[in-house]
Design a protein around this motif. Structure first.
Motif, mmCIF file in Angstrom:
data_model
loop_
_atom_site.group_PDB
_atom_site.id
_atom_site.type_symbol
_atom_site.label_atom_id
_atom_site.label_comp_id
_atom_site.label_asym_id
_atom_site.label_seq_id
_atom_site.Cartn_x
_atom_site.Cartn_y
_atom_site.Cartn_z
ATOM 1 N N LYS A 1 27.641 36.678 50.174
ATOM 2 C CA LYS A 1 28.696 35.924 49.510
ATOM 3 C C LYS A 1 30.055 36.581 49.726
ATOM 4 N N ILE B 1 33.347 35.231 51.870
ATOM 5 C CA ILE B 1 34.662 35.094 51.241
ATOM 6 C C ILE B 1 35.719 35.775 52.099
ATOM 7 N N ARG C 1 42.707 29.679 45.695
ATOM 8 C CA ARG C 1 41.353 29.841 45.154
ATOM 9 C C ARG C 1 40.594 28.514 45.145
ATOM 10 N N ALA D 1 37.151 27.928 47.134
ATOM 11 C CA ALA D 1 35.920 27.601 46.407
ATOM 12 C C ALA D 1 35.267 26.344 46.983
ATOM 13 N N GLU E 1 34.911 27.861 40.944
ATOM 14 C CA GLU E 1 36.093 28.717 40.872
ATOM 15 C C GLU E 1 35.845 29.919 39.969
ATOM 16 N N LEU F 1 33.984 32.421 42.017
ATOM 17 C CA LEU F 1 34.881 32.930 43.049
ATOM 18 C C LEU F 1 35.905 33.904 42.460
ATOM 19 N N THR G 1 36.561 37.583 43.948
ATOM 20 C CA THR G 1 37.842 37.951 44.564
ATOM 21 C C THR G 1 38.535 39.061 43.770
#
Length: 352
Positions: A24, A28, A40, A44, A51, A54, A58
């Motif tokens: 994952k 990203i 974002r 996503a 989100e 994510l 992040t």
């Protein structure tokens, strides 16, 4: 088996969740790098995660100095780019892409298979990476004074727009493999050949004739000295780079009439490449009079590179690989998994 492979297998058995997290976070970082700057919400959607999930990932990547988050979106740091480079071979081993490449290569007798992660049908970033992989393969095979013939299409356009070389290819030529499709100029072989030449300092020739011709028009045009000259250059190509399409999709793009399309279906047409229609076994079921590369030219070409991806293209790619005259396949994970499923079905049938 290498120590790295052993560690990966142990990790897959004892810490499978850790591999999920690694994949994952890798994806990203890769998507952010390919996007230069991305918000974002857009990220996503492209990764098909929420989100909320994510944001947590992040924030972690930012804390590690791998991402830089700004008001306009996020971008990858130099440290993040370095980590991606280091992870690339590991990613291939961890998630089976190296094994998948080798399985497809062996089954179809290819010299090389390159698989990029993702689905180029749903992700423009994956399509861009597919183009970059095609550029790398072409650069590897190009030699001084080569003639390179290019077909059209959106994937080849991605490749053309990203092709670069360290030194100008002053003695090389890029040429269209065939006439135009009558679709957007951005995706026609003429446009892509000129783009590749301009981006690499090479030379190019163009072929200003329709792609779909009747027998009479074909015979007349082939008697024109200027047309004959460029066709001779095209047929001398040492390298051919081509896309692969679904037979029915390509027939509609060529605006062929309904009766003709029905005839193609009755003949079992399943895939299209360089103006020819193939059934599932890789047998040509229909050939169109086209000025440019002929099937016999493809069969005699020294290096033939196919570039195509997307989950819906798996069966079409497999059909062209069955034809047996490609040397390199550049594809994406989604198409490769579809091809693998076909191979699994083949194996199941052969054992019954």
């Amino acid at each position: 088996m290498s120590i790295m492979q052993s560690l990966i297998e142990i990790q897959q058995k004892l810490l499978p969740d850790l591999l999920v997290v690694m994949k994952k976070r890798y994806l990203i970082l890769r998507q952010v790098m390919l996007s230069d700057m991305i918000g974002r919400r857009t990220l996503a959607a492209s990764l098909e995660i929420t989100e909320r999930v994510l944001r947590a990932e992040t924030d972690f990547l930012k804390s590690q100095g791998l991402l830089q988050i700004e008001a306009g979106g996020m971008r990858i740091t130099e440290e993040g780019k370095k980590l991606l480079d280091e992870m690339e071979p590991l990613y291939q081993q961890m998630f089976g892409l190296s094994d998948l490449e080798e399985r497809i290569r062996t089954r179809y007798g290819l010299k090389q298979v390159v698989i990029v992660p993702g689905d180029s049908e749903t992700s423009r970033h994956t399509k861009r990476e597919l183009g970059l992989a095609g550029c790398a393969v072409l650069r590897k095979h190009m030699e001084k004074d080569d003639v390179v013939a290019i077909t059209g299409g959106t994937t080849l356009a991605q490749m053309a727009n990203q092709l670069t070389t360290q030194t100008p290819l002053k003695g090389n030529w890029f040429v269209p493999a065939r006439g135009g499709l009558g679709e957007s100029m951005d995706y026609q072989a003429n446009t892509l050949a000129s783009t590749m030449a301009k981006r690499t300092g090479a030379q190019y020739r163009l072929l200003h004739v329709p792609d779909h011709l009747g027998e009479e028009a074909y015979t007349t045009l082939m008697q024109e000295p200027n047309v004959r000259e460029i066709v001779d250059v095209i047929r001398s190509a040492r390298i051919v780079v081509h896309g692969i399409g679904d037979a029915m999709v390509m027939a509609r793009r060529r605006r062929l009439d309904a009766t003709f399309i029905e005839a193609l279906q009755a003949e079992g047409a399943h895939a299209e490449a360089f103006g020819y229609y193939f059934d599932r076994t890789g047998t040509v079921v229909h050939r169109m009079p086209t000025i440019g590369l002929r099937l016999e030219d493809i069969m005699a070409t020294e290096v033939v590179i196919a570039i195509a991806g997307g989950s819906s293209k798996g069966e079409a790619i497999a059909a062209i690989m069955q034809f047996g005259h490609d040397d390199v396949l550049v594809t994406d994970e989604a198409a490769a998994l579809e091809i693998a499923a076909l191979l699994d079905r083949e194996a199941a049938i052969s054992t019954t």
